[in-house]
Design an enzyme around this catalytic site. Structure first.
Site, PDB file in Angstrom:
ATOM      1  N   ARG A  83       0.842  -1.188   0.000  1.00 49.47           N
ATOM      2  CA  ARG A  83       0.000   0.000   0.000  1.00 49.47           C
ATOM      3  C   ARG A  83       0.882   1.244   0.000  1.00 49.47           C
ATOM      4  O   ARG A  83       1.697   1.419   0.907  1.00 49.47           O
ATOM      5  CB  ARG A  83      -0.914  -0.002   1.229  1.00 49.47           C
ATOM      6  CG  ARG A  83      -1.720   1.271   1.349  1.00 49.47           C
ATOM      7  CD  ARG A  83      -2.710   1.263   2.520  1.00 49.47           C
ATOM      8  NE  ARG A  83      -3.382   2.546   2.552  1.00 49.47           N
ATOM      9  CZ  ARG A  83      -3.357   3.401   3.574  1.00 49.47           C
ATOM     10  NH1 ARG A  83      -2.755   3.093   4.700  1.00 49.47           N
ATOM     11  NH2 ARG A  83      -3.954   4.563   3.485  1.00 49.47           N
ATOM     12  N   HIS A 127      -3.311  10.929   0.715  1.00 51.09           N
ATOM     13  CA  HIS A 127      -2.791  10.725   2.071  1.00 51.09           C
ATOM     14  C   HIS A 127      -2.256  12.091   2.541  1.00 51.09           C
ATOM     15  O   HIS A 127      -1.064  12.271   2.753  1.00 51.09           O
ATOM     16  CB  HIS A 127      -1.718   9.634   2.059  1.00 51.09           C
ATOM     17  CG  HIS A 127      -1.466   8.999   3.402  1.00 51.09           C
ATOM     18  ND1 HIS A 127      -1.548   7.639   3.617  1.00 51.09           N
ATOM     19  CD2 HIS A 127      -1.128   9.540   4.599  1.00 51.09           C
ATOM     20  CE1 HIS A 127      -1.248   7.374   4.880  1.00 51.09           C
ATOM     21  NE2 HIS A 127      -0.998   8.511   5.505  1.00 51.09           N
ATOM     22  N   GLU A 172      -7.729   8.272   6.116  1.00 51.40           N
ATOM     23  CA  GLU A 172      -8.062   8.916   7.384  1.00 51.40           C
ATOM     24  C   GLU A 172      -8.594  10.345   7.259  1.00 51.40           C
ATOM     25  O   GLU A 172      -7.941  11.297   7.719  1.00 51.40           O
ATOM     26  CB  GLU A 172      -6.843   8.908   8.314  1.00 51.40           C
ATOM     27  CG  GLU A 172      -6.318   7.519   8.627  1.00 51.40           C
ATOM     28  CD  GLU A 172      -5.288   7.515   9.751  1.00 51.40           C
ATOM     29  OE1 GLU A 172      -4.827   8.607  10.154  1.00 51.40           O
ATOM     30  OE2 GLU A 172      -4.950   6.422  10.238  1.00 51.40           O
ATOM     31  N   ASN A 299      -7.504   1.539   9.856  1.00 50.49           N
ATOM     32  CA  ASN A 299      -6.226   1.798  10.517  1.00 50.49           C
ATOM     33  C   ASN A 299      -6.487   1.804  12.013  1.00 50.49           C
ATOM     34  O   ASN A 299      -7.350   2.561  12.482  1.00 50.49           O
ATOM     35  CB  ASN A 299      -5.651   3.163  10.125  1.00 50.49           C
ATOM     36  CG  ASN A 299      -5.238   3.232   8.667  1.00 50.49           C
ATOM     37  OD1 ASN A 299      -5.289   2.236   7.945  1.00 50.49           O
ATOM     38  ND2 ASN A 299      -4.826   4.415   8.220  1.00 50.49           N
ATOM     39  N   TYR A 301      -4.505   1.787  15.903  1.00 51.05           N
ATOM     40  CA  TYR A 301      -3.272   1.832  16.697  1.00 51.05           C
ATOM     41  C   TYR A 301      -3.528   1.661  18.199  1.00 51.05           C
ATOM     42  O   TYR A 301      -2.737   1.062  18.895  1.00 51.05           O
ATOM     43  CB  TYR A 301      -2.529   3.162  16.461  1.00 51.05           C
ATOM     44  CG  TYR A 301      -1.934   3.233  15.065  1.00 51.05           C
ATOM     45  CD1 TYR A 301      -0.686   2.692  14.801  1.00 51.05           C
ATOM     46  CD2 TYR A 301      -2.641   3.813  14.015  1.00 51.05           C
ATOM     47  CE1 TYR A 301      -0.136   2.725  13.525  1.00 51.05           C
ATOM     48  CE2 TYR A 301      -2.103   3.843  12.727  1.00 51.05           C
ATOM     49  CZ  TYR A 301      -0.850   3.296  12.487  1.00 51.05           C
ATOM     50  OH  TYR A 301      -0.324   3.310  11.230  1.00 51.05           O
ATOM     51  N   GLU A 359      -3.530  -0.190   8.020  1.00 57.09           N
ATOM     52  CA  GLU A 359      -2.384   0.235   8.846  1.00 57.09           C
ATOM     53  C   GLU A 359      -2.533  -0.336  10.242  1.00 57.09           C
ATOM     54  O   GLU A 359      -3.623  -0.321  10.821  1.00 57.09           O
ATOM     55  CB  GLU A 359      -2.308   1.768   9.015  1.00 57.09           C
ATOM     56  CG  GLU A 359      -1.830   2.504   7.804  1.00 57.09           C
ATOM     57  CD  GLU A 359      -1.761   4.018   8.037  1.00 57.09           C
ATOM     58  OE1 GLU A 359      -1.538   4.457   9.191  1.00 57.09           O
ATOM     59  OE2 GLU A 359      -1.941   4.751   7.062  1.00 57.09           O
TER      60      GLU A 359
HETATM   61  C1  FCB Z   1      -1.649   7.189  10.660  1.00 58.26           C
HETATM   62  C2  FCB Z   1      -1.215   7.731   9.318  1.00 58.26           C
HETATM   63  C3  FCB Z   1       0.147   7.280   8.874  1.00 58.26           C
HETATM   64  C4  FCB Z   1       1.123   7.233  10.034  1.00 58.26           C
HETATM   65  C5  FCB Z   1       0.550   6.477  11.191  1.00 58.26           C
HETATM   66  C6  FCB Z   1       1.485   6.338  12.360  1.00 58.26           C
HETATM   67  O1  FCB Z   1      -2.569   8.057  11.232  1.00 58.26           O
HETATM   68  O2  FCB Z   1      -2.157   7.376   8.323  1.00 58.26           O
HETATM   69  O3  FCB Z   1       0.570   8.116   7.837  1.00 58.26           O
HETATM   70  O4  FCB Z   1       1.506   8.508  10.367  1.00 58.26           O
HETATM   71  O5  FCB Z   1      -0.635   7.071  11.619  1.00 58.26           O
END
Ligand code: FCB
Length: 454
Positions: A83, A127, A172, A299, A301, A359
């Site tokens: 990607r 992006h 995002e 995505n 985290y 992500e």
């Molecule tokens: C996301 C972004 C990516 C990167 C990660 C850590 O929000 O899409 O570009 O910065 O976080």
């Protein structure tokens, strides 16, 4: 949630997309090469005080010139998908109008190189690097920007539509709209709720206008089309009403502000008091935004433990840290259960036909060391993060969540937006002064996993 000991590639569906992700401004560099125009991130990073150490993406990790060697490394690691994102100002230096063919040529070379090595290209069209020329006229706050985005999509997909397998309209939109226009930590750096909500709607409209263009221009029978959203799993940080309400607002802004329009054709009731007054909806918009997707890109985290709404005009929520929990270098809690919960929630509330994890990954401090005759980077925390999150996705998948791909963030260490080069997310280390690439332990584990060696 420690299921990693049993985890193997063969546990996942056979047609799974496996790879890693990057974004144009974070890796390409070559900011003035071959007629590239300026983006809002060039402006922002060159403004004193906006990024850590004044870092910029001028050179980044020089992927523009090193893409061939980078793609060869992806093949060595065993990816079957990659990607990346396309830089709008590289293709249309002024945002609209004259096409910069040299810019398009770069993406053609990249896509060719991937296909030659059996790696399926997943291209993100936006992006965060809006052409500065469009920002000068109001950018995402104004309706001409989604129109310009559809034109840009047309230019790119006419050229690459016969070869790109996966198309992602936006990365995002929450971050572009809210962090870029309300919090101001990202380009273009505004701090205004009205601007943020107008941007959110116009980003979604841009997606809605681009999708039919992609479907019309794509000439690969197996092509698939979607959008990538940032997510968090929001929970009340304690059992007060205040914390509960803060969790609803967090979930509203970070998840439902985008998922509700995309899957239900309307904005979430939980935010109506804040956003309705600013939404620039015109007739037909919501139908366009809610057109069916082939996949939803997720995505993830971290989860969020919300305590209180601190300042709604800045979308600011007070959150709680967990005693004893592990936090990454971004100060994000490591919480694979949150990932599992989020995936289940998305499946239950929105039923996307298919989910790609576009992500997931972690920043930890890395040290380049001399191993036996070759440099090594031992990154046990990142490796553990990745394994545990694979485990969470597998658990959700076994319970019926249609997950069909996983892109680790990131392939390479890179320019981490406002944090500059201070945060490393790569499974491949980049020694910035020499641009040398060194596969970290996490990358080596991923290679063994992809080979089926567990
Ligand atoms: C996301 C972004 C990516 C990167 C990660 C850590 O929000 O899409 O570009 O910065 O976080």
């Amino acid at each position: 949630m420690d299921e990693r000991k049993e985890i193997a590639r063969s546990d996942f569906p056979a047609d799974f997309a496996w790879g890693a992700a990057t974004a144009a401004y974070q890796v390409e560099g070559a900011y003035r090469d071959d007629g590239r125009g300026q983006s809002i991130w060039d402006t922002f990073s060159h403004t004193p005080g906006k990024t850590e150490n004044g870092d910029t993406g001028d050179v980044a990790v020089d992927h523009y010139h090193r893409y061939n060697e980078d793609v060869a490394l992806m093949q060595e690691l065993g990816f079957n998908a990659y990607r990346f994102s396309i830089s709008w100002p590289r293709v249309l230096p002024n945002g609209r109008g004259k096409v910069n063919h040299k810019g398009l040529d770069f993406y053609e070379r990249l896509v060719e190189s991937l296909l030659e090595k059996g790696i399926q290209p997943y291209a993100t069209l936006y992006h965060w690097d809006l052409p500065q020329a469009l920002q000068d006229k109001g950018g995402w706050k104004e309706r001409f920007t989604p129109e310009a985005f559809a034109e840009y999509t047309d230019v790119v997909s006419r050229r690459l539509g016969d070869r790109v397998k996966g198309w992602i309209t936006l990365n995002e939109p929450y971050v572009s709209a809210i962090i870029g226009h309300v919090e101001g930590r990202h380009a273009p750096g505004e701090q205004n709720m009205r601007a943020g909500i107008r941007a959110a709607h116009h980003l979604l409209l841009g997606h809605g206008l681009a999708l039919p263009v992609l479907r019309a221009n794509s000439r690969r029978a197996d092509a698939e089309f979607g959008i990538t959203l940032s997510t968090t799993y929001a929970e009340p940080g304690n059992d007060t009403q205040e914390a509960y309400e803060a969790s609803v607002i967090t979930d509203g802004f970070q998840n439902r502000l985008f998922m509700d329009p995309l899957f239900k054709g309307r904005y979430p009731d939980s935010l109506s008091k804040i956003i309705d007054q600013y939404l620039p909806i015109e007739s037909g918009d919501m139908e366009k935004i809610a057109a069916p997707l082939d996949f939803l890109g997720i995505n993830y985290y971290f989860r969020t433990l919300a305590l209180a709404v601190e300042d709604i005009s800045k979308a600011k929520i007070k959150t709680r840290r967990v005693e004893g929990a592990q936090y990454t270098e971004m100060d994000w809690e490591v919480n694979p259960e949150g990932f599992y919960n989020l995936l289940k929630m998305v499946h239950q509330d929105y039923k996307p036909a298919k989910i790609l994890i576009t992500e997931n990954g972690a920043a930890f401090p890395d040290v380049l060391e001399e191993g036996q005759g070759k440099p090594v980077v031992h990154d046990p925390d990142r490796l553990n993060y990745i394994q545990e999150h694979f485990g969470a996705a597998l658990k959700a998948s076994r319970e019926g969540v249609p997950i069909k791909g996983y892109f680790v963030w990131s392939f390479l260490d890179n320019f981490e937006w406002a944090y500059g080069f201070s945060k490393r997310f790569g499974i491949v280390y980049v020694d910035y002064p020499t641009q040398r690439r060194v596969v970290k332990d996490s990358g080596q584990w991923y290679q063994r996993f992809l080979r089926g060696e567990g």
